[in-house]
Design an enzyme around this catalytic site. Structure first.
Site, PDB file in Angstrom:
ATOM      1  N   ASP A  34      35.240  48.397  31.069  1.00 37.41           N
ATOM      2  CA  ASP A  34      35.079  48.112  32.576  1.00 37.41           C
ATOM      3  C   ASP A  34      35.810  46.433  32.930  1.00 37.41           C
ATOM      4  OD1 ASP A  34      34.139  47.902  35.198  1.00 37.41           O
ATOM      5  OD2 ASP A  34      32.180  47.509  34.669  1.00 37.41           O
ATOM      6  N   HIS A  52      23.426  48.457  35.709  1.00 40.89           N
ATOM      7  CA  HIS A  52      24.833  47.675  35.489  1.00 40.89           C
ATOM      8  C   HIS A  52      24.974  47.157  36.861  1.00 40.89           C
ATOM      9  CE1 HIS A  52      29.088  48.493  34.161  1.00 40.89           C
ATOM     10  NE2 HIS A  52      29.399  47.733  35.362  1.00 40.89           N
ATOM     11  N   HIS A 112      26.616  43.723  39.145  1.00 38.81           N
ATOM     12  CA  HIS A 112      27.803  42.862  39.562  1.00 38.81           C
ATOM     13  C   HIS A 112      27.188  41.620  40.144  1.00 38.81           C
ATOM     14  CE1 HIS A 112      30.678  46.348  39.266  1.00 38.81           C
ATOM     15  NE2 HIS A 112      30.234  45.990  37.904  1.00 38.81           N
ATOM     16  N   CYS A 170      37.722  38.665  37.418  1.00 38.75           N
ATOM     17  CA  CYS A 170      39.025  37.629  37.802  1.00 38.75           C
ATOM     18  C   CYS A 170      38.848  37.773  39.399  1.00 38.75           C
ATOM     19  CB  CYS A 170      40.210  38.113  37.055  1.00 38.75           C
ATOM     20  SG  CYS A 170      41.371  37.136  37.686  1.00 38.75           S
ATOM     21  N   ASN A 213      31.793  41.676  37.079  1.00 36.74           N
ATOM     22  CA  ASN A 213      30.642  42.204  36.170  1.00 36.74           C
ATOM     23  C   ASN A 213      29.486  41.034  35.720  1.00 36.74           C
ATOM     24  OD1 ASN A 213      31.242  44.833  35.553  1.00 36.74           O
ATOM     25  ND2 ASN A 213      33.269  44.133  34.877  1.00 36.74           N
TER      26      ASN A 213
HETATM   27 MG    MG Z   1      31.323  47.015  36.083  1.00 36.33          MG
END
Ligand code: MG
Length: 330
Positions: free
Chosen positions: A26, A221, A223, A254, A263
């Site tokens: 990922d 998961h 972010h 980035c 992430n």
């Molecule tokens: Mg991700």
């Protein structure tokens, strides 16, 4: 290098958490720089040495869509040559039956499939309707299971969708439960655009548990797009979740990448977990050294706060320099 002091939270926290590392897949798929397969193999090797208990290594998605991971087969060969495969589980993302064929050919034992909780993202990302995505997943998961593979299921857009806005909890639970019941051992709930807040995380976990998807089978998961990732991770722990996804060095976040999604950085997560006395088996020093090394190859600083704080190197403990007279307080 500095480590967090340990101050356990009073109640309701797990003693141990599984950090599911997604950096090589990922993370790197969302970086503008394409790095060679041998550097990826070294990255994975260093992650395993740092104690990451599971590392998602690549994806068998069509190279046209994700050129960064076009070397998936070559990478697996390199890991085999280095005797790395099998040291820890190394899942590979598989989008469909063609991807599964490649996984079977390479002797992959653990795959992840990727579903959508919303109609708009299913159409755009999978070219299927919300319902239609199951026509793709069902035979893929069936064949994977009968080949003896473990199957993880990702569900994206669980907390908000850029085209649809709010996503009803009942819809996420209904789609997620269907995906889980195809035979996945784990369902990873994705905050794909980073808009979740802690109460929303707890509400969704509780709704899944009430619908019969056990907390032990749920991962989160998150972010950090809106700066909520660690708060949401902590809320998930308090709601009984014991697997959290993160990306070494914050890879995939980035600021120069168009698809940047931010992430959660593994180092930031590990700092918090160790700080509240939760075991991970991860050596933070080795992990920070690995992300610093990779940032050098990518030619930019890591987006992880912990990596940047420790890399400042102002004193051996990583503290910032003392204030000098006349300097405004920080
Ligand atoms: Mg991700």
């Amino acid at each position: 290098m500095r480590q967090p002091d340990t101050h356990p939270l009073a109640t309701g926290m797990p003693a141990e958490v599984t950090v599911y590392e997604v950096g090589p897949r990922d993370g790197l798929q969302n970086e503008p720089t394409v790095i060679p397969a041998d550097v990826k193999a070294e990255f994975i090797s260093r992650l395993v040495d740092a104690g990451l208990p599971i590392v998602e290594i690549t994806s068998f998605v069509h190279p046209r869509w994700v050129p960064q991971l076009a070397d998936a087969s070559e990478l697996i060969d390199l890991l085999d040559q280095a005797g790395l495969r099998g040291r820890v589980p190394m899942p590979v993302l598989v989008p469909n039956e063609r991807g599964l064929d490649r996984a079977i050919e390479k002797g992959v034992e653990h795959i992840a499939v990727f579903g959508s909780a919303t109609e708009a993202f299913a159409q755009r990302n999978l070219n299927r309707s919300l319902d239609g995505q199951f026509e793709m997943f069902a035979p893929t998961v069936d064949r994977a299971l009968s080949s003896g593979m473990a199957v993880r299921a990702y569900l994206s857009m669980c907390f908000g969708d850029p085209w649809e806005g709010d996503v009803p909890v009942e819809q996420v639970v209904s789609i997620g439960k269907r995906l889980y019941e195809l035979g996945a051992y784990q369902l990873s709930l994705g905050d794909t655009i980073g808009v979740a807040t802690p109460g929303h995380v707890v509400e969704l976990v509780e709704a899944f548990a009430a619908a019969g998807v056990p907390r032990e089978a749920i991962a989160l998961h998150v972010h950090d797009t809106y700066g909520q990732a660690l708060a949401n991770a902590l809320a998930a722990l308090q709601a009984g979740i014991t697997t959290l996804d993160s990306s070494a060095g914050g890879l995939g976040g980035c600021p120069y990448a168009k698809s940047a999604t931010g992430n959660l950085a593994t180092e930031d997560l590990v700092w918090m977990l160790h700080g509240v006395g939760i075991r991970t088996g991860i050596d933070l020093d080795s992990l920070v050294a690995t992300s610093t090394w990779l940032a050098g190859i990518l030619g930019r600083p890591s987006t992880s706060n912990v990596v940047r704080a420790l890399a400042r190197g102002n004193d051996p403990d990583g503290h910032p320099p003392p204030l000098t007279e006349g300097q405004p307080p920080r």
